[in-house]
Design a protein around this motif. Sequence first.
Motif, PDB file in Angstrom:
ATOM      1  N   GLN A  33       0.848  -1.184   0.000  1.00 48.99           N
ATOM      2  CA  GLN A  33       0.000   0.000   0.000  1.00 48.99           C
ATOM      3  C   GLN A  33       0.886   1.237   0.000  1.00 48.99           C
ATOM      4  O   GLN A  33       1.963   1.238   0.595  1.00 48.99           O
ATOM      5  CB  GLN A  33      -0.906  -0.005   1.240  1.00 48.99           C
ATOM      6  CG  GLN A  33      -1.825  -1.221   1.310  1.00 48.99           C
ATOM      7  CD  GLN A  33      -2.626  -1.283   2.602  1.00 48.99           C
ATOM      8  OE1 GLN A  33      -2.517  -0.405   3.459  1.00 48.99           O
ATOM      9  NE2 GLN A  33      -3.453  -2.304   2.733  1.00 48.99           N
ATOM     10  N   VAL A  92       2.203  -6.209   4.568  1.00 50.62           N
ATOM     11  CA  VAL A  92       2.357  -7.354   5.465  1.00 50.62           C
ATOM     12  C   VAL A  92       3.082  -8.434   4.676  1.00 50.62           C
ATOM     13  O   VAL A  92       2.583  -8.852   3.621  1.00 50.62           O
ATOM     14  CB  VAL A  92       0.998  -7.879   5.959  1.00 50.62           C
ATOM     15  CG1 VAL A  92       1.203  -9.087   6.882  1.00 50.62           C
ATOM     16  CG2 VAL A  92       0.220  -6.795   6.675  1.00 50.62           C
ATOM     17  N   ASP A  96       4.376 -13.681   6.864  1.00 48.12           N
ATOM     18  CA  ASP A  96       3.909 -13.276   8.189  1.00 48.12           C
ATOM     19  C   ASP A  96       2.469 -13.751   8.372  1.00 48.12           C
ATOM     20  O   ASP A  96       1.582 -13.386   7.604  1.00 48.12           O
ATOM     21  CB  ASP A  96       3.998 -11.752   8.307  1.00 48.12           C
ATOM     22  CG  ASP A  96       3.734 -11.262   9.723  1.00 48.12           C
ATOM     23  OD1 ASP A  96       4.021 -10.080   9.983  1.00 48.12           O
ATOM     24  OD2 ASP A  96       3.235 -12.044  10.545  1.00 48.12           O
ATOM     25  N   GLY A  98       0.675 -12.926  10.722  1.00 47.47           N
ATOM     26  CA  GLY A  98      -0.056 -11.921  11.471  1.00 47.47           C
ATOM     27  C   GLY A  98      -0.678 -10.855  10.600  1.00 47.47           C
ATOM     28  O   GLY A  98      -0.853 -11.024   9.392  1.00 47.47           O
ATOM     29  N   ASN A  99      -0.982  -9.774  11.223  1.00 52.36           N
ATOM     30  CA  ASN A  99      -1.769  -8.704  10.621  1.00 52.36           C
ATOM     31  C   ASN A  99      -1.085  -7.363  10.797  1.00 52.36           C
ATOM     32  O   ASN A  99      -1.710  -6.328  10.713  1.00 52.36           O
ATOM     33  CB  ASN A  99      -3.140  -8.697  11.321  1.00 52.36           C
ATOM     34  CG  ASN A  99      -4.145  -7.833  10.616  1.00 52.36           C
ATOM     35  OD1 ASN A  99      -4.121  -7.717   9.408  1.00 52.36           O
ATOM     36  ND2 ASN A  99      -5.026  -7.226  11.379  1.00 52.36           N
ATOM     37  N   MET A 100       0.244  -7.382  11.046  1.00 56.18           N
ATOM     38  CA  MET A 100       0.957  -6.167  11.376  1.00 56.18           C
ATOM     39  C   MET A 100       1.364  -5.450  10.097  1.00 56.18           C
ATOM     40  O   MET A 100       2.293  -5.879   9.408  1.00 56.18           O
ATOM     41  CB  MET A 100       2.187  -6.519  12.219  1.00 56.18           C
ATOM     42  CG  MET A 100       2.872  -5.327  12.832  1.00 56.18           C
ATOM     43  SD  MET A 100       4.437  -5.747  13.645  1.00 56.18           S
ATOM     44  CE  MET A 100       4.001  -7.113  14.653  1.00 56.18           C
ATOM     45  N   LEU A 101       0.685  -4.374   9.757  1.00 54.03           N
ATOM     46  CA  LEU A 101       1.048  -3.579   8.591  1.00 54.03           C
ATOM     47  C   LEU A 101       2.283  -2.774   8.957  1.00 54.03           C
ATOM     48  O   LEU A 101       2.247  -1.967   9.878  1.00 54.03           O
ATOM     49  CB  LEU A 101      -0.109  -2.656   8.212  1.00 54.03           C
ATOM     50  CG  LEU A 101       0.063  -1.885   6.908  1.00 54.03           C
ATOM     51  CD1 LEU A 101      -0.080  -2.827   5.720  1.00 54.03           C
ATOM     52  CD2 LEU A 101      -0.968  -0.763   6.820  1.00 54.03           C
ATOM     53  N   THR A 102       3.382  -3.044   8.241  1.00 52.43           N
ATOM     54  CA  THR A 102       4.654  -2.404   8.524  1.00 52.43           C
ATOM     55  C   THR A 102       4.912  -1.317   7.511  1.00 52.43           C
ATOM     56  O   THR A 102       4.722  -1.519   6.308  1.00 52.43           O
ATOM     57  CB  THR A 102       5.795  -3.431   8.476  1.00 52.43           C
ATOM     58  OG1 THR A 102       5.543  -4.430   9.463  1.00 52.43           O
ATOM     59  CG2 THR A 102       7.128  -2.778   8.772  1.00 52.43           C
ATOM     60  N   PHE A 103       5.375  -0.161   7.999  1.00 48.19           N
ATOM     61  CA  PHE A 103       5.644   0.974   7.132  1.00 48.19           C
ATOM     62  C   PHE A 103       7.131   1.110   6.843  1.00 48.19           C
ATOM     63  O   PHE A 103       7.974   0.784   7.683  1.00 48.19           O
ATOM     64  CB  PHE A 103       5.159   2.264   7.801  1.00 48.19           C
ATOM     65  CG  PHE A 103       3.670   2.457   7.723  1.00 48.19           C
ATOM     66  CD1 PHE A 103       2.821   1.814   8.605  1.00 48.19           C
ATOM     67  CD2 PHE A 103       3.122   3.287   6.753  1.00 48.19           C
ATOM     68  CE1 PHE A 103       1.453   1.980   8.529  1.00 48.19           C
ATOM     69  CE2 PHE A 103       1.751   3.468   6.677  1.00 48.19           C
ATOM     70  CZ  PHE A 103       0.920   2.814   7.555  1.00 48.19           C
ATOM     71  N   GLY A 104       7.422   1.621   5.660  1.00 47.86           N
ATOM     72  CA  GLY A 104       8.769   2.063   5.356  1.00 47.86           C
ATOM     73  C   GLY A 104       9.032   3.402   6.020  1.00 47.86           C
ATOM     74  O   GLY A 104       8.126   4.004   6.611  1.00 47.86           O
TER      75      GLY A 104
ATOM     76  N   TYR B  35      -0.829   3.057  16.165  1.00 47.12           N
ATOM     77  CA  TYR B  35       0.522   3.234  15.657  1.00 47.12           C
ATOM     78  C   TYR B  35       1.114   4.471  16.337  1.00 47.12           C
ATOM     79  O   TYR B  35       0.379   5.328  16.837  1.00 47.12           O
ATOM     80  CB  TYR B  35       0.522   3.474  14.141  1.00 47.12           C
ATOM     81  CG  TYR B  35       0.325   2.241  13.309  1.00 47.12           C
ATOM     82  CD1 TYR B  35      -0.936   1.680  13.145  1.00 47.12           C
ATOM     83  CD2 TYR B  35       1.404   1.635  12.672  1.00 47.12           C
ATOM     84  CE1 TYR B  35      -1.110   0.537  12.364  1.00 47.12           C
ATOM     85  CE2 TYR B  35       1.233   0.498  11.888  1.00 47.12           C
ATOM     86  CZ  TYR B  35      -0.024  -0.045  11.741  1.00 47.12           C
ATOM     87  OH  TYR B  35      -0.189  -1.173  10.981  1.00 47.12           O
ATOM     88  N   GLU B  56      -2.707  -8.732  17.952  1.00 45.97           N
ATOM     89  CA  GLU B  56      -1.280  -8.711  17.714  1.00 45.97           C
ATOM     90  C   GLU B  56      -0.683  -7.469  18.389  1.00 45.97           C
ATOM     91  O   GLU B  56      -1.350  -6.442  18.469  1.00 45.97           O
ATOM     92  CB  GLU B  56      -1.000  -8.654  16.210  1.00 45.97           C
ATOM     93  CG  GLU B  56       0.374  -9.069  15.798  1.00 45.97           C
ATOM     94  CD  GLU B  56       0.463  -9.367  14.307  1.00 45.97           C
ATOM     95  OE1 GLU B  56      -0.564  -9.252  13.613  1.00 45.97           O
ATOM     96  OE2 GLU B  56       1.554  -9.703  13.849  1.00 45.97           O
ATOM     97  N   ALA B 100      -3.911  -7.639   6.593  1.00 42.71           N
ATOM     98  CA  ALA B 100      -3.160  -8.606   5.806  1.00 42.71           C
ATOM     99  C   ALA B 100      -3.901  -8.990   4.537  1.00 42.71           C
ATOM    100  O   ALA B 100      -3.322  -9.517   3.609  1.00 42.71           O
ATOM    101  CB  ALA B 100      -2.876  -9.847   6.645  1.00 42.71           C
TER     102      ALA B 100
END
Lengths: 113, 116
Positions: A33, A92, A96, A98-104, B35, B56, B100
């Motif tokens: 995204q 994500v 993974d 899980g459901n952890m949306l990781t950002f740059g 966040y 989570e 996800a």
Amino acid sequence: TQLLEQSPQFLSIQEGENLTVYCNSSSVFSSLQWYRQEPGEGPVLLVTVVTGGEVKKLKRLTFQFGDARKDSSLHITAAQTGDTGLYLCAGVPSSDAGNMLTFGGGTRLMVKP
Amino acid sequence: EPEVTQTPSHQVTQMGQEVILRCVPISNHLYFYWYRQILGQKVEFLVSFYNNEISEKSEIFDDQFSVERPDGSNFTLKIRSTKLEDSAMYFCASSGVLAANNSPLHFGNGTRLTVT
């Protein structure tokens, strides 16, 4: 090492110029995204790219998802001052559960008149 | 268009004090997130919440943090004993389906927490 590396970190250009920013990873993502964040506000979704090799256009913005789904780019044609902001990619990893949306870390774009 | 609202927009507190940050997610969303963004740094995941429980959490979300959905509309983040390094923008987000599963997150405009 960040999961999603964005480059450049900062970009200052004149109105009317073209630019490309990049989002790279060693991990595979089912989707990525792109968000834009303006000062004092939360990130706002621009687009989601899902299929490897996919190209999506949003007016003057063109988003591409790499064939291997590890990277993405955002190209802006004829930048305007209103394009100024922080551009973030997020996802994500496919590995993974899980459901952890990781950002740059983001690309901070300044478009000067 | 429905939006996520957060209050207060700015909170100043002394080290060691408890703070509660409040959020009203989009009404038909089922997944809620917090966040944080330390000044000049990346947006970092704290916690996700679904069906009235944490689904989570990240390493940042230690025992000093807790979340609650006290009624049908509010979603709160409590920091029990604030530290200087907790100073950051805290963003609440919600989504209709799992992040996800390519679902976009809708973010509020954040609460700027300053710990002195």
